[in-house]
Design an enzyme around this catalytic site. Structure first.
Site, PDB file in Angstrom:
ATOM      1  N   CYS A 257       7.226   3.975   4.821  1.00  0.00           N
ATOM      2  CA  CYS A 257       5.945   4.410   4.243  1.00  0.00           C
ATOM      3  C   CYS A 257       5.980   5.854   3.739  1.00  0.00           C
ATOM      4  O   CYS A 257       6.432   6.750   4.428  1.00  0.00           O
ATOM      5  CB  CYS A 257       4.835   4.275   5.286  1.00  0.00           C
ATOM      6  SG  CYS A 257       3.242   4.853   4.684  1.00  0.00           S
TER       7      CYS A 257
ATOM      8  N   CYS B  19       4.933  -0.015   7.583  1.00  0.00           N
ATOM      9  CA  CYS B  19       6.250  -0.111   6.942  1.00  0.00           C
ATOM     10  C   CYS B  19       7.037   1.138   7.324  1.00  0.00           C
ATOM     11  O   CYS B  19       6.555   2.252   7.114  1.00  0.00           O
ATOM     12  CB  CYS B  19       6.091  -0.154   5.431  1.00  0.00           C
ATOM     13  SG  CYS B  19       4.795  -1.286   4.882  1.00  0.00           S
TER      14      CYS B  19
HETATM   15  S1  SF4 Z   1       0.257   2.667   3.563  1.00  0.00           S
HETATM   16 FE1  SF4 Z   1       2.380   2.719   4.249  1.00  0.00          FE
HETATM   17  S2  SF4 Z   1       2.438   1.481   6.107  1.00  0.00           S
HETATM   18 FE2  SF4 Z   1       0.536   0.989   5.035  1.00  0.00          FE
HETATM   19  S3  SF4 Z   1       1.035  -0.851   3.804  1.00  0.00           S
HETATM   20 FE3  SF4 Z   1       1.328   0.981   2.491  1.00  0.00          FE
HETATM   21  S4  SF4 Z   1       3.524   1.486   2.716  1.00  0.00           S
HETATM   22 FE4  SF4 Z   1       2.987   0.092   4.407  1.00  0.00          FE
END
Ligand code: SF4
Ligand SMILES: *Cc1c(COP(=O)(O)O)cnc(C)c1O
Length: 356
Positions: free
Chosen positions: A120, A117
């Site tokens: 994140c 994401c």
């Molecule tokens: S750790 Fe970060 S990249 Fe991974 S699912 Fe959660 S928000 Fe998304």
């Protein structure tokens, strides 16, 4: 293997500029990201074919696209931003185990995710160096849990724990259960949203033997509620697991009363309980996603008057530097000069949060 198989989805993830330019006319900032990554610390790029298809290829401002296609705006790092905005490193009781509260802790079992994401907040952790917890790491974490009996709830998180194979997940849960039969386990995963094929009947059947388990997922947009994500959630619910959702308030993705109403009412019908709506964390290179606090507060006020208690989540912020979560409507938020807000936590300590 075909597209209905979760391994197929992982193997066929899109990761490089060419993969994306085959589906979208890349915007300048998206193109620049791929051209200029060299030598920079970046969150990896990966998206499952399933999640990519949810984006409208003709809309350059598509809310799903914004969550997986990186932008050169990620290179703009504000002085108050950090790779570890919640200071999780500081609260690591033993490697892989974060404890900020007396009664609950977080076990990060892997740093891999199905989709990275772009917003994140664990970008300094996700997909870096160490990968999946090993036996020693697990034993160390379990020894800590045994010694600290006040911990009654364990959040199993990552990365995303559900990218691991069944055998690995079950081994971790069995190890926990062999010590703590009644510990409440909360599995935090975005897999039902970005890789719903992963929620197989076999996995659910095995998890059911290892309860009590709750699931917390991350739907951020109503278009993420599809036939397949609906089925993934139903499988969890019919196996007896309550499912909660944490959304992140994201500019250009879900920052309107109309969209959040669709999202939260849609979740409630699955039925998934909207649990938290998070104000953006101060993660490095995410300012283009962060809504000003004043806008977030006024959005939430309007939602509060139109949604039922079932559909309305708590609007919360994780205070920068490890101050913990506070419910924004329950604490004092004041302007502190042009550029800052002061947020007072439950103990009366004031924390800075940018106003822009
Ligand atoms: S750790 Fe970060 S990249 Fe991974 S699912 Fe959660 S928000 Fe998304
Ligand atoms: C968010 C979080 C929790 C869980 O908090 P809840 O309010 O119970 O959802 C636990 N530990 C840490 C370190 C957290 O960041």
């Amino acid at each position: 293997m075909d597209a209905s198989d979760w391994h197929w989805q992982l193997v066929h993830r899109k990761t490089v500029a060419e993969d994306f330019s085959a589906h979208f006319t890349l915007r300048e900032d998206e193109r620049l990201f791929f051209e200029r990554t060299e030598g920079r610390v970046i969150l990896p790029v990966a998206v499952t074919p399933y999640y990519l298809k949810l984006a409208d290829p003709l809309d350059p401002a598509d809310p799903i696209r914004k969550q997986f296609l990186p932008s050169s705006k990620e290179f703009e790092v504000k002085e108050y931003e950090s790779q570890d905005p919640l200071a999780e490193k500081k609260f690591e009781a033993v490697p892989s185990l974060i404890r900020r509260y007396t009664n609950r802790a977080v076990l990060r079992v892997t740093n891999l995710c199905a989709v990275y994401c772009r917003h994140c907040y664990r970008r300094g952790f996700a997909a870096t160096g160490r990968k999946t917890i090993d036996r020693n790491g697990l034993e160390e974490a379990l020894a800590f849990l045994s010694a600290n009996t006040e911990i009654g709830e364990l959040l199993v998180s990552g990365g995303d724990p559900l990218v691991l194979d069944d055998g690995v997940i079950l081994e971790i849960l069995d190890a926990i259960r062999s010590l703590k039969r009644h510990l409440l386990i909360r599995i935090c995963t975005r897999v039902p949203v970005v890789l719903p094929q992963r929620i197989t009947t076999v996995l659910c059947r095995e998890l059911k033997k290892r309860g009590p388990l709750w699931f917390v997922t991350q739907f951020n947009h109503s278009r993420e509620i599809t036939g397949q994500s609906r089925q993934a959630v139903s499988r969890l619910i019919s196996s007896g697991f309550p499912v909660l959702n944490q959304s992140v308030l994201l500019m250009g993705v879900n920052d309107s009363v109309e969209e959040l109403t669709l999202l939260f009412n849609g979740l409630a019908c699955l039925p998934v309980k909207p649990y938290y709506l998070f104000q953006g964390d101060l993660a490095a290179g995410t300012s283009h996603f962060r809504l000003p606090l004043s806008k977030g507060l006024s959005l939430y006020k309007r939602l509060s008057s139109s949604l039922s208690g079932i559909a309305l989540p708590f609007y919360a912020v994780d205070l920068p530097g490890g101050g913990g979560k506070v419910m924004l409507p329950h604490v004092t938020v004041e302007r502190a000069g042009n550029q800052w807000y002061a947020i007072e936590d439950y103990d009366g300590t004031r924390h800075r949060y940018p106003a822009e």
